[in-house]
Enzyme design. Structure first.
Site, PDB file in Angstrom:
ATOM      1  N   SER A 174       4.538   0.998  -7.788  1.00  0.00           N
ATOM      2  CA  SER A 174       4.987   2.199  -7.424  1.00  0.00           C
ATOM      3  C   SER A 174       4.883   3.514  -8.182  1.00  0.00           C
ATOM      4  O   SER A 174       3.853   3.640  -8.592  1.00  0.00           O
ATOM      5  CB  SER A 174       6.404   2.111  -6.351  1.00  0.00           C
ATOM      6  OG  SER A 174       6.802   3.300  -5.741  1.00  0.00           O
ATOM      7  N   ALA A 175       6.216   3.841  -8.666  1.00  0.00           N
ATOM      8  CA  ALA A 175       6.109   4.912  -9.638  1.00  0.00           C
ATOM      9  C   ALA A 175       5.490   4.659 -10.782  1.00  0.00           C
ATOM     10  O   ALA A 175       4.838   5.285 -11.584  1.00  0.00           O
ATOM     11  CB  ALA A 175       7.537   5.657  -9.666  1.00  0.00           C
ATOM     12  N   GLY A 196      10.521   3.850  -7.748  1.00  0.00           N
ATOM     13  CA  GLY A 196      11.695   5.064  -7.531  1.00  0.00           C
ATOM     14  C   GLY A 196      10.943   6.326  -7.326  1.00  0.00           C
ATOM     15  O   GLY A 196      10.047   6.347  -6.586  1.00  0.00           O
ATOM     16  N   GLU A 202       0.754  -1.779   0.241  1.00  0.00           N
ATOM     17  CA  GLU A 202       1.745  -2.663  -0.105  1.00  0.00           C
ATOM     18  C   GLU A 202       1.222  -4.192  -0.010  1.00  0.00           C
ATOM     19  O   GLU A 202       0.681  -4.527   0.792  1.00  0.00           O
ATOM     20  CB  GLU A 202       2.932  -2.700   0.603  1.00  0.00           C
ATOM     21  CG  GLU A 202       3.828  -1.311   0.594  1.00  0.00           C
ATOM     22  CD  GLU A 202       5.132  -0.998   1.003  1.00  0.00           C
ATOM     23  OE1 GLU A 202       5.550  -2.132   1.773  1.00  0.00           O
ATOM     24  OE2 GLU A 202       5.712  -0.125   0.575  1.00  0.00           O
ATOM     25  N   HIS A 251       1.715   2.052  -1.768  1.00  0.00           N
ATOM     26  CA  HIS A 251       2.037   2.170  -0.446  1.00  0.00           C
ATOM     27  C   HIS A 251       1.029   2.598   0.814  1.00  0.00           C
ATOM     28  O   HIS A 251       1.622   3.092   1.704  1.00  0.00           O
ATOM     29  CB  HIS A 251       3.384   2.928  -0.503  1.00  0.00           C
ATOM     30  CG  HIS A 251       4.581   2.514  -1.532  1.00  0.00           C
ATOM     31  ND1 HIS A 251       5.068   1.366  -1.495  1.00  0.00           N
ATOM     32  CD2 HIS A 251       4.881   3.291  -2.584  1.00  0.00           C
ATOM     33  CE1 HIS A 251       5.770   1.499  -2.604  1.00  0.00           C
ATOM     34  NE2 HIS A 251       5.685   2.554  -3.187  1.00  0.00           N
TER      35      HIS A 251
END
Length: 262
Positions: free
Chosen positions: A130-131, A95, A201, A167
């Site tokens: 991700s985060a 997020g 990714e 990413h």
């Protein structure tokens, strides 16, 4: 800071590939990783979610992993620090990285999580994407996210001695004249002078027994990639003798980052 030899981390670039169900591509990686520690229940931290309710976020993760693990959302616990202390494994979703770190500071969880994950006697597994992977580094300076809220500091969990840039891709629209991701990472390392791992990714980093292994499962259907081609890439930025060095790591079964871990 070299990671503890017995620390176990699974740092995924992302949760979902195009044209695939949620968490499908890393599901086997997650299962294999947690089964080593005989984990039955995961403490899930949804703090990076901003435009999604935390209950909805947690339900997505529960649904994706329901056949293998019980998922316990931390915001359903009356005492967050106690929940971390009692956790079998910690999972932090993606997020907004700034919002995630803000909430980790707000609830005094950075030290609690770090102590459990890097415990010299009985560490617990850590999974992020991700985060959730960004905050595993020394700071969040290589996140792609907009700073929609300011945490007290950009210093993060410091579970690994390098910054992460999930990413990662080098795709550019025709006639693009703006800054590229490469430009920004070049600027970043000139300031930080700390190794940066940029990974596409569909790629993860599995850390255990002091080894930092790149994991990139094979995809039979390439429709989840740009231009329907498996264009996954891992690059490493280092800075020595006032020079930027960029190395590409081939995505082989034996690919590691051990050479860059100091």
């Amino acid at each position: 800071m070299a990671v503890q030899q017995n620390a176990r981390l699974l740092l995924l670039s992302n949760s979902t590939m195009a044209n695939q169900p949620y968490l499908q591509w890393p599901k086997k990686l997650i299962k294999d990783f947690l089964n080593v520690s005989q984990v039955k229940e995961i403490l899930f931290i949804p703090f990076a979610g901003v435009s999604i309710e935390w209950d909805d976020y947690s339900d997505k993760v529960k649904h994706a992993l329901e056949n293998d693990f019980k998922v316990k959302p931390i915001h359903h616990c009356s005492n967050y620090e106690e929940a971390v202390q009692n956790a079998e494994a910690i999972m932090i979703g993606g997020g907004n990285t700034f919002h995630l770190l803000y909430k980790l500071y707000e609830h005094n969880l950075l030290d609690s999580i770090k102590k459990r994950v890097l415990d010299p006697v009985k560490p617990i597994p850590y999974i992020g994407w991700s985060a959730g992977s960004n905050v595993a580094g020394p700071d969040i300076g290589t996140t792609n996210d907009m700073p929609i809220i300011w945490p007290p500091s950009d210093l993060a969990l410091n579970l690994v001695p390098y910054n992460l840039n999930p990413h990662y891709n080098e795709w550019q629209p025709p006639n693009l004249k703006a800054e590229t991701r490469i430009d920004r990472l070049n600027e970043c390392i000139q300031i930080k002078k700390r190794t940066i791992i940029a990974y596409a990714e569909g790629v993860g980093i599995r850390v255990e027994n002091g080894q930092h292994q790149i994991v990139a499962p094979k995809f039979h259907d390439h429709s989840c990639f740009i231009d329907n081609k498996d264009n996954r890439i891992v690059k490493v930025w280092t800075y020595e003798n006032d020079k930027i060095q960029i190395d590409e790591i081939p995505l082989t079964d034996s690919a590691t980052l051990n050479h860059y871990v100091k």
